[in-house]
Design a protein around this motif. Structure first.
Motif, mmCIF file in Angstrom:
data_model
loop_
_atom_site.group_PDB
_atom_site.id
_atom_site.type_symbol
_atom_site.label_atom_id
_atom_site.label_comp_id
_atom_site.label_asym_id
_atom_site.label_seq_id
_atom_site.Cartn_x
_atom_site.Cartn_y
_atom_site.Cartn_z
ATOM 1 N N GLY A 135 8.710 97.364 -7.962
ATOM 2 C CA GLY A 135 9.704 96.308 -7.889
ATOM 3 C C GLY A 135 10.922 96.662 -7.080
ATOM 4 N N GLN A 136 10.981 97.882 -6.525
ATOM 5 C CA GLN A 136 12.083 98.306 -5.686
ATOM 6 C C GLN A 136 11.826 97.884 -4.232
ATOM 7 O OE1 GLN A 136 14.819 99.881 -7.202
ATOM 8 N NE2 GLN A 136 13.623 99.279 -9.000
ATOM 9 N N PRO A 137 12.885 97.738 -3.411
ATOM 10 C CA PRO A 137 12.670 97.349 -2.008
ATOM 11 C C PRO A 137 11.729 98.292 -1.252
ATOM 12 C CG PRO A 137 14.985 97.126 -2.581
ATOM 13 C CD PRO A 137 14.320 97.788 -3.747
ATOM 14 N N ILE A 138 11.805 99.576 -1.548
ATOM 15 C CA ILE A 138 10.920 100.555 -0.914
ATOM 16 C C ILE A 138 10.084 101.228 -1.999
ATOM 17 C CG2 ILE A 138 10.783 102.682 0.430
ATOM 18 C CD1 ILE A 138 11.663 100.300 2.042
ATOM 19 N N LEU A 139 8.793 101.314 -1.749
ATOM 20 C CA LEU A 139 7.873 101.968 -2.679
ATOM 21 C C LEU A 139 7.031 102.959 -1.895
ATOM 22 C CD1 LEU A 139 6.665 102.111 -5.567
ATOM 23 C CD2 LEU A 139 5.013 100.368 -4.839
ATOM 24 N N LEU A 140 6.895 104.175 -2.438
ATOM 25 C CA LEU A 140 6.115 105.220 -1.791
ATOM 26 C C LEU A 140 4.805 105.440 -2.533
ATOM 27 C CD1 LEU A 140 8.958 107.829 -1.090
ATOM 28 C CD2 LEU A 140 8.112 106.011 0.410
ATOM 29 N N LYS A 141 3.774 105.789 -1.789
ATOM 30 C CA LYS A 141 2.495 106.094 -2.408
ATOM 31 C C LYS A 141 2.627 107.350 -3.274
ATOM 32 C CE LYS A 141 -0.048 104.133 1.507
ATOM 33 N NZ LYS A 141 -0.935 104.413 2.655
ATOM 34 N N PRO A 142 1.893 107.415 -4.373
ATOM 35 C CA PRO A 142 2.098 108.522 -5.317
ATOM 36 C C PRO A 142 1.485 109.845 -4.876
ATOM 37 C CG PRO A 142 0.395 107.046 -6.130
ATOM 38 C CD PRO A 142 0.976 106.390 -4.907
ATOM 39 N N TYR A 143 0.552 109.829 -3.910
ATOM 40 C CA TYR A 143 -0.137 111.064 -3.537
ATOM 41 C C TYR A 143 0.253 111.484 -2.127
ATOM 42 C CZ TYR A 143 -2.962 109.653 -7.520
ATOM 43 O OH TYR A 143 -3.367 109.255 -8.773
#
Length: 234
Positions: A159-167
């Motif tokens: 839900g944040q403007p930027i999201l990073l992949k977890p791996y």
């Protein structure tokens, strides 16, 4: 972070002085010949991203660019497992927890309007390293580490403007010094980590406010960078 860097540089200067000194009684003369030993590390780190801009133009004709203008220190702690290979080489696995974050600034190229947002990123990493050491000088010994790592993010916030992949995975290099004390080795170490994959999440069904999509769409790629300054106890 500055205090840790000053400490690291000071330790190097002390070791250089050892070159001109006479041979002294060595602490733990057989410490480096153990086939297998454990230790732990504590330290600080800074997280960064190498950002590639996409030049995306939204329906309002806006073009946004982003950067991470400053670094916030985070906390690192890990367990050291060390396997002796020969007198100048060891194989090491160091499961590590990194608690930190990143701050983004987005700027519209025409109006100069700015938007700021931040991410809390907590990672568990598993580095596998080769530790290459020089000859021991009294109670000092410099070393170089090189290896690779894999990482997983703990509970990423959607839900944040930027999201990073977890791996992620990448390579790391570093330098350090072994200081042989009477009962253990104290090892200041400076390490640089370089991610090899694009960890920017572009599929964003979690983003409820579609107006915010202009920010992730303004980026084409993001790769991880990290600097870790630690003290190892072995």
């Amino acid at each position: 972070m500055k205090k840790f860097i000053v400490l690291f540089v000071a330790s190097i200067m002390l070791s250089i002085q050892a070159f001109g000194q006479q041979q002294k009684l060595q602490n733990q003369p057989y410490a480096d010949h153990k086939i297998f030993h454990f230790g732990f590390m504590v330290g600080m780190h800074t997280q960064d991203l190498l950002l590639t801009q996409s030049g995306y133009t939204n329906k309002n004709g806006e073009v946004w660019f982003s950067e991470i203008p400053s670094y916030s220190p985070g906390f690192s702690v890990g367990i050291i497992t060390d396997l002796y290979l020969n007198s100048f080489m060891n194989l090491r696995a160091i499961p590590t927890l990194h608690l930190g974050g990143k701050g983004f600034v987005f700027k519209e190229q025409t109006s100069g309007e700015e938007f700021k947002t931040g991410l809390r990123n907590n990672y568990i990493t598993l580095p596998l390293q080769l530790k290459l050491t020089a000859g021991r000088i009294n109670n000092y010994r410099p070393y170089f580490v090189v290896g690779g790592y894999g990482s997983v993010e703990l509970a990423p916030r959607k839900g944040q403007p930027i999201l990073l992949k977890p791996y992620d995975y990448g390579i790391e290099i570093g330098v350090g010094y072994d200081f042989y004390l009477p009962y253990f080795k104290l090892c200041p170490e400076l390490k640089f980590c370089f991610g090899l994959t694009d960890i920017l999440e572009k599929n964003r069904p979690d983003l409820a406010e579609q107006e915010l999509m202009k920010y992730p769409l303004s980026l084409a790629k993001a790769t991880q960078r990290m600097i870790v300054l630690s003290i190892n106890f072995e």
